[in-house]
Each structure stands twice: as structure tokens, then as C-alpha cells.
Design an enzyme around this catalytic site. Structure first.
Site, short mmCIF file in Angstrom:
data_model
loop_
_atom_site.label_atom_id
_atom_site.label_comp_id
_atom_site.label_asym_id
_atom_site.label_seq_id
_atom_site.Cartn_x
_atom_site.Cartn_y
_atom_site.Cartn_z
N LYS A 551 0.86 -1.18 0.00
CA LYS A 551 0.00 0.00 0.00
C LYS A 551 0.90 1.23 0.00
O LYS A 551 2.11 1.10 0.16
CB LYS A 551 -0.91 0.02 1.24
CG LYS A 551 -0.13 -0.24 2.55
CD LYS A 551 -1.04 -0.34 3.77
CE LYS A 551 -1.71 -1.68 3.94
NZ LYS A 551 -3.16 -1.65 3.80
N LYS A 557 -0.40 4.15 8.27
CA LYS A 557 -0.53 2.75 7.85
C LYS A 557 0.48 1.85 8.57
O LYS A 557 0.40 0.64 8.54
CB LYS A 557 -0.36 2.63 6.34
CG LYS A 557 -1.49 3.33 5.54
CD LYS A 557 -1.27 3.17 4.04
CE LYS A 557 -2.21 3.99 3.19
NZ LYS A 557 -3.57 3.42 3.09
N LYS A 663 -9.00 -7.71 -1.09
CA LYS A 663 -8.38 -8.50 -2.16
C LYS A 663 -7.58 -9.66 -1.57
O LYS A 663 -7.62 -10.79 -2.06
CB LYS A 663 -7.46 -7.62 -3.01
CG LYS A 663 -8.19 -6.53 -3.75
CD LYS A 663 -7.25 -5.42 -4.25
CE LYS A 663 -8.07 -4.20 -4.65
NZ LYS A 663 -7.26 -2.99 -4.86
#
Ligand code: 26V
Length: 814
Positions: A551, A557, A663
Site C-alpha cells: 500500500k 498505515k 483482495k
């Protein structure tokens, strides 16, 4: 075996490809390179789309169907060949056709450059949505910008990121149709004239100082089984007056050309700003450029068919992907009021009836605003309209809550203070009939934080639409092995209805099935291992756990948390090398914004740790670290099917949704995650035993920030973390520059805004739980299969069906 029809398809495809190669590209078969074959193939495939495309577009018109318009500054499409061919059901015939020409489809399709017209999640979501809209037979246009240069190419020199320009159009784009005749004039600057048209009525006429043309480029978007085909219409800037001939002839030809270059700069390059809202004027120009072009386009289409703008909300739904196209609220008002003479109140009904807005982030620093002086200079009439909208809006607030000054200033469209600014989120909120967040948690937080006061004013406005991903690209195309197994296990209907994945759940207890599931995963891991070897000259063991974090690089994150845990594990293995460690490969990929120094330093740290760990013979195959360069959609398509563990470890309350999490779970990776974004809903679907959840909750994070708790206490309570920080600080991983990470480590002991220290122990423990599960092969595989079985709900078909029913009021045809 191919059916009779497929064999016929193969023959006619082969002929079509050879014709394209010969007569459109002027190449002989013997002289053709792989790229030539790609172009010829794409052109031949495109031909198979056109009739149905024109037919679908015409039918939508004639039947008076409501149209959806998805306005997005970003569409992160990736490659289209396999997607189109697969949705048309031509994959097998095409393979066969190419084989008879001596061309390998899988090698050849690598020649297609990614269309990287987006930064990350928001842009990729737009691409998934376009695919699902077509697959659900919803007539729709995507509107955006045809950037000549997409997201920069990332090159790592000794672990330092460098940005290089991206040139996806160099060899032509076989998917698009240039439409030079479809062009709209886009004005900038100038002045506004108030003209009296009657005793009581004034008309405002905007006289822009300059005009740029937006020219359409159309790409067909093929839905599943080719049933419906929509259009992605991207605008390119063209100087209206190609050359100021006069200036040119009077000798200022350099100046005349410079003007042209400046105007055409609007569609030159995507802003790579995932870090801070780009404050640049060019960005505002881009936003108005494509929004105005889109609205002019859809208004013209609507008027041609229905003749009156008042019916717009019945026939048109305009979705704003974040605030980037929020100027649409003022532009549609201008079109209605100034250009079509519709009275203000009616125009407001039309605008609010047609528009809705999706929010994609809560981070205050990411909320878009534009300075009033800039707006006045660039869009003088829009600024007036925004003031008027604000006046009406504040009047109605005053009427309901007289004397509440705090409320007024909090919901005003204009932020007062050091320099007045237009708050684009507020503009989008008041101009929309629905506002949505992108996961259940995120939508609730919207009501409690950024739009708290707005939620009070309009309690029915905010709704939730949890994101989804298209299973055609992220399962069927990228993981054909697993797809084959699923078809065997639950039947071919699973290709059309993700709900049928649930039927897999009972097979998770069947050892034979688990073995087949494992062997698919294993071969996907071999492919990724080969790529790692080729890219990094690093050998990894396909039997090790592939632990993946892919990502954009962002402090929230927390790739840093993952790296610190890697160092802790490295330490532990070194100090007890005789123990039976579960072998792991830590795989990272992602780009940092060019100006985001912290993020670039985190990439460098990953690289430094990788060098030391991978070079240490005592850890052998029990730990390897790989940072793959230039993360993009195509790289994701190789990594996702090969992942065992999916790192979704953002600080709680900060990741709006995430879509990579979906995903990866779909492809049978277990999630290592915080209670953030859509992870919360993934937990609900896959069940607590099949996911690793750790860390502070949103409320706990908030409480710690309120109390001003620092990281130091957490570091002192964790000897393991303290040791990790000390090692990095001492330069164990950066002997060439021992001070490189001093400040980064100090930030963890200090404010630790992202709670890296606070969550460290809990994360480390959760990772050890993952090790234990990995050791129990049957248990791991069972969980992996259950992940695939239970995440059908995260299909973007479900998401789009919800938008259709609850926001757009359009039917779904399936
Ligand atoms: C912008 C900024 C600017 C200031 C610093 C931090 C920051 C972080 C992110 C962004 C991008 C905001 C827009 C965006 O891409 N949001 C993503 O949208 C995805 C699709 O809804 C969602 O899955 C991601 O969680 C969300 O970050």
C-alpha cells in the site's frame, strides 16, 4: 478443450490480429516484436467491443434510463487486455490464436503499460466501480482527466526512493478513441457582469480571461460476459487558440507558444499528493477543468433528450469521488441559474437532487480547502455563488438554532481565521442529497467528527457504503488457479455470483480440498518467488509464510510497526537459533509521496533491515525481507494471489476502509489487523478464529491522545521494543550513517501520534499466534479457505448495488 465456437473465435481473432498488424501498424509477422503483437491484439479485441458498446449507449438513451456519472480525479485502472478479453469470454480462443502465431499471451501482455491515473485506494476504487457498473448493466460514464503522465515510477537506489516520470502513452493507447469533435470550453479568471434583464431580475454573465478546451477521449468499459459496456471519458486540455497568430507574427512567437504550453499543462500530470492536499493553483485548475467538462457534457446530453434541466435529478445521478470535483455544486448552479435562467431555489433542488458525495478520509490535514483570494481570481462567479449558497445555508441554521455562533462558524462553507478558505467538504455536503463513508466504522466516525454538526442539521444525509473490489480482476483474472478450484468446488455460478463462495465453507473441513487449495497457493508463491529473485536477486523459500504489506507508505498505515516487529523477530531468532521458528518472508511494496521525507526514510529502513537480515547466515530461511520496487496494479496482481498473511495494521480510526485487505482475504490470506476501516467488517464475516486482531481501539487511541500519553511509557514497559529501538538507534542497520534513524526512533518515545509503541507488544503477540497457526497446517489452510468463502460480500457488485438502490435510485440489470 475448446468448444466449436471457441475454435471459430480463435481463427477469426488470429485473422483480425494479423490484419491489424499488417494494415494498421505496417509491420510484417516476421519483424513484429512483442509490443507490436500486443498493440495488434488490443486493436483486434477492441473491435469486438464496438458494436455492443454503441448499442448499449444508444439503448440507454432511447429507453430514457437514468444515467450514473462518476466524477473522479483518479482512475487507477492498470492493464486492460486480460480484463477485456476475460470479460468478453475470449481468453481461451485468444491464447490459442496467439499460439498459432508463435506468441505467448502471458509474456506478451506484460508489454501493456499500466494506466496509473491514480495514487492509491481512491483511484483503484473508481476503477473497480466502473467495472461493476458495467457488469451490473447500469448505464454510466466515468469522467476524469487523461493525464499524459500517471503516477511516478519509483526507483530505489540503495533503498532511497527516487521518482521518475511515467510515460504510459509513448507507444500509443490502443483502448481509447480520441473524440476531437467532443470538446467543451472551460473558462478561467476574468470578471462577472451583472445585467438587468427585467424590473426585478438580474443575470450574471461571466467573462473569463482565458478559455481552455476539454477534449474527450473515450475508453469502453466492458462488463462481465460483455453484457453491458459503459464509457470512461477522460478529458485532455487543448489550447483553444492553437497559436496566438497575431502575437506570433509580431515576433512574440515564444510568448505565444508559452501560453499554449501553460494551458495544455492542465492534463499533463497526475498530482502524486497522497501526503498533503496539493495547495497549487494547477490542482484547482485540474479540478474545475474536468468537473466543468463533465457537467457541460451531461447537461448537453440531458437537454438533447429531455429539453429541460428541471428533470435532471430524475434522469441523472452525479457521484463525487471525494471533494476533488466538489466545485460541481457551484458549477451546476451556475449552469442552471446563469445559463438557463432557472430561479435559484429551483436550481438548488436540481443540484441537490442530482449530486451526492463520497468521503474517503477523516484526517484533518487531508480535508481540502482553497483560499478565497485564489478562488476569486480563478473562478470569480463560482465564488459569488458559493457565498450565496452559504448565506442561504447559514440563514436556515440561524432560524433553527438562533444565537449559536459556534455552530454557525463550524458549519460555514468559509473558514475564517488566518486567511479565509472555502471548505470543499462542507460545499459537497450541503450540495448533496446523500453523503457516504466507505466502511461502517468510517461512516460512524464521520457523524462524530468531521461532519458532527452537519449530522445534527441533516441526520438522514450520511449513509454508509462499505467499499468492495471487483472479483473479476482480483480473483478470476489474477488467480486463475484458485478460480478453477472454486468452479470445481461450488460450480461455475460462482463466476457470476460472489454469494456462492459461501458454499466453499463446508469444504474447508475436507483435507483433500485443503490440499488442492494449498497447491494453488504454492504455485502462486513460486511465481512471486521468481519475481523477487529477478527483481532483488534474493532467493526466498515458497514454503515460508508470505507476510505481505502492500500500500502507499504512510505513517498512519504503520509500515514502521511491521519493520520494528521484523527486527524483534530477527533478534529473537538470533538469540535462540535452535528453536523451531516458523519461516517467514516479509514482503513490502509501496510508494511514498515525493515530499514525504518520513515515508521515504521508512522505505530506507526497510531496505537497511533487509540487507542485514538477508545477509545473516544464522537466520537462514527463517526470515527474509523483500521490498519490491514500483508498486502498481500489475505488481499487486502478482503479490495478492501469493500472500499468506495480510498486514492491515493502521492506527485505529485512521484508515477509512482499505480495499487491499479485501483482495488479500479473497485470495486466502489471513488478516493481521487492527479494528480499523473495513477490517472490522472482515472480522464479522470471516469470524474471530480466522483473523488476527490486535491493538488499541479507536476510542482507546482517542483517549491516549487526549491524555497526552507518550510512547515512552510503552517503551519502558516493553523490554523487547526498547531493545529494538536501541539497536536501530545505535546504527546496527545503518553502519554507514549511525544517526540516520535517531530522530525517527525518538518520535516513538515522544508523542508517538500513531501509537507504534502502544501497539507493539500486542502486535508482536498476535504475530506469534500467527506462527502457531502456521505450524498447524490444517488449521491454517482451513482458515485461509474460510476467508475466501466468507468475503463474497466485499464484491464491488454488492457495493454498487447499494449505491444504486439507496443513493442513485437506478435499477440493476443482472
Ligand atoms: C490524503 C492524505 C493527505 C494528508 C496526509 C494523510 C493523507 C492520507 C490519505 C490521503 C488520501 C485520501 C483519499 C484516499 O485515497 N482515501 C482512501 O480511499 C480508499 C477508498 O475509499 C480507502 O479504502 C482508504 O482507506 C482511504 O485512505
Amino acid at each position: 478443450m475448446m468448444t466449436h465456437d471457441q475454435a471459430a473465435d480463435a481463427t477469426s481473432l488470429r485473422d483480425a490480429i494479423v490484419r491489424k498488424l499488417t494494415y494498421e501498424m505496417g509491420k510484417s509477422r516476421s519483424g513484429a516484436r512483442e509490443r507490436d503483437w500486443f498493440l495488434a491484439t488490443a486493436l483486434a479485441v477492441r473491435n469486438r467491443v464496438i458494436d455492443r458498446w454503441l448499442e448499449a449507449t444508444r439503448a440507454a438513451y432511447e429507453q430514457g434510463e437514468k444515467q450514473v456519472y462518476y466524477l473522479s480525479l483518479e482512475f487507477l485502472v492498470g492493464r486492460l487486455l486480460r480484463d477485456n478479453v476475460s470479460n468478453l469470454g475470449l481468453l481461451e480462443p485468444l491464447r490459442e490464436a496467439l499460439q498459432t502465431l508463435g506468441v505467448d499471451f502471458d509474456a506478451m501482455r506484460q508489454e501493456e503499460p499500466d494506466a496509473a491515473l491514480g495514487n492509491g485506494g481512491l483511484g483503484r476504487l473508481a476503477a473497480c466501480f466502473m467495472e461493476s457498473l458495467a457488469s451490473l448493466g447500469i448505464p454510466a460514464f466515468g469522467y476524469g482527466i487523461r493525464y499524459e503522465h500517471g503516477l511516478f515510477r519509483q526507483i530505489l537506489h540503495e533503498g532511497w526512493q527516487h521518482e521518475y516520470p511515467e510515460d504510459w502513452l509513448t507507444f500509443g493507447n490502443p483502448w481509447e478513441f480520441a473524440r476531437p469533435e467532443i470538446a467543451h470550453d472551460i473558462g478561467f479568471g476574468g470578471s462577472v457582469e451583472a445585467v438587468r434583464v427585467s424590473e426585478t431580475e438580474m443575470r450574471h454573465v461571466w467573462h473569463p480571461a482565458e478559455t481552455v478546451q476539454a477534449v474527450a477521449y473515450d475508453t469502453p468499459v466492458v462488463g462481465w460476459r460483455g453484457r453491458h459496456i459503459n464509457t470512461l471519458r477522460l478529458w485532455s486540455a487543448r489550447a483553444l487558440d492553437p497559436l496566438k497568430l497575431e502575437a506570433f507574427n509580431y515576433g512574440d512567437h515564444v510568448g505565444a507558444l508559452a501560453d499554449r504550453v501553460r494551458q495544455e499543462a492542465i492534463s499533463k500530470v497526475l498530482y502524486p499528493s497522497d501526503e498533503s492536499p496539493a495547495g497549487q493553483e494547477l490542482r484547482l485548475r485540474q479540478e474545475y477543468f474536468f468537473t466543468s467538462a463533465a457537467l457541460q457534457d451531461l447537461v448537453r446530453r440531458h437537454l438533447r433528450v429531455y429539453g429541460d434541466l428541471r428533470s435532471l435529478p430524475d434522469k441523472v445521478a452525479i457521484q463525487l469521488n471525494d471533494t476533488h470535483p466538489a466545485i460541481a455544486v457551484a458549477e451546476l448552479m451556475r449552469i442552471c441559474v446563469d445559463l438557463h435562467g432557472i430561479p435559484w431555489d429551483e436550481a438548488w433542488e436540481v443540484t441537490r437532487g442530482a449530486i451526492s458525495y463520497t468521503n474517503h478520509t477523516l484526517l484533518p490535514e487531508a480535508l481540502e480547502s482553497w483560499s478565497v483570494p485564489l478562488m476569486e481570481r480563478l473562478l470569480p462567479r463560482h465564488m459569488q455563488i458559493i457565498y450565496l449558497i452559504n448565506a442561504h445555508h447559514l440563514d436556515s441554521v440561524r432560524a433553527r438554532w438562533p444565537g449559536d455562533v459556534r455552530l454557525l462558524s463550524s458549519v460555514s462553507l468559509i473558514e475564517e481565521g488566518h486567511g479565509r478558505r472555502v471548505r470543499m467538504g462542507h460545499l459537497a455536503f450541503v450540495g448533496s442529497h446523500k453523503v457516504n463513508g466507505v466502511s461502517a466504522l468510517h461512516s460512524e466516525l464521520l457523524k462524530k467528527t468531521v461532519f458532527r454538526d452537519f449530522h445534527l442539521l441533516a441526520p438522514d444525509r450520511i449513509v454508509n457504503k462499505t467499499n468492495g473490489v471487483t472479483f473479476r480482476r482480483w480473483l478470476q483474472q489474477s488467480n486463475p488457479g484458485l478460480t478453477g478450484l472454486l468452479v470445481e468446488a461450488v460450480g461455475p455460478g460462482v463466476l457470476d455470483d460472489a454469494g456462492l463462495l459461501e458454499g466453499l465453507a463446508k469444504q474447508a473441513d475436507d483435507a483433500g480440498f485443503r490440499d488442492r487449495f494449498a497447491s494453488v497457493k504454492r504455485s502462486n508463491k513460486e511465481a512471486l518467488a521468481a519475481l523477487i529473485r529477478q527483481q532483488l536477486d534474493l532467493r526466498v523459500d515458497p514454503d515460508a509464510m508470505f507476510d505481505v504489506q502492500i500500500k502507499r507508505i504512510h505513517e498512519y498505515k504503520r509500515q514502521l510497526l511491521n519493520i520494528l516487529e521484523t527486527v524483534a523477530l530477527y533478534d529473537a531468532i538470533r538469540s535462540q537459533p535452535h528453536l523451531d521458528w516458523a519461516p517467514r518472508v516479509k514482503i513490502f511494496a509501496g510508494k511514498a509521496a515525493a515530499s514525504y521525507h518520513r515515508a521515504k526514510l521508512i522505505i530506507k529502513l526497510a531496505h537497511d533491515v533487509a540487507r542485514v537480515v538477508n545477509g545473516d547466515p544464522t537466520v537462514r530461511d527463517r526470515l527474509k525481507v523483500a521490498f519490491l520496487p514500483n508498486y502498481n496494479v500489475s505488481l499487486a496482481e502478482t503479490i495478492v494471489p501469493a500472500a499468506d498473511l495480510s498486514e492491515q495494521i493502521s492506527t485505529a480510526g485512521m484508515e477509512a476502509s482499505g480495499t487491499g485487505n479485501m483482495k488479500l482475504a479473497l485470495n486466502g490470506a489471513l488478516t493481521m489487523g487492527t479494528l480499523d476501516g473495513a477490517n472490522v467488517e472482515i472480522l464479522e464475516h470471516v469470524g474471530e478464529p480466522n483473523i488476527f486482531i490486535f491493538g488499541l481501539t479507536t476510542e482507546e487511541v482517542e483517549a491516549r491522545r487526549r491524555d497526552g500519553t507518550h510512547g515512552l511509557a510503552a517503551v519502558q514497559a516493553s523490554p523487547r521494543l526498547a531493545e529494538v529501538l536501541e539497536a536501530i538507534e545505535a546504527g546496527v542497520f545503518s553502519p554507514d550513517d549511525r544517526g540516520r534513524y535517531r530522530e525517527l526512533m525518538a518520535s516513538i518515545r515522544g508523542h508517538d501520534y500513531f501509537m507504534v509503541a502502544s501497539d507493539f507488544d500486542s502486535y508482536f503477540q498476535a504475530q506469534r499466534q500467527a506462527d502457531l497457526r502456521w505450524r498447524d497446517r490444517a488449521a491454517w489452510l482451513r482458515s485461509a479457505a474460510l476467508n475466501t468463502a466468507r468475503v463474497g460480500w466485499f464484491s464491488s457488485d454488492r457495493t454498487i448495488a447499494e449505491y444504486a438502490a439507496e443513493i442513485w435510485n437506478v435499477p440493476v440489470r443482472r
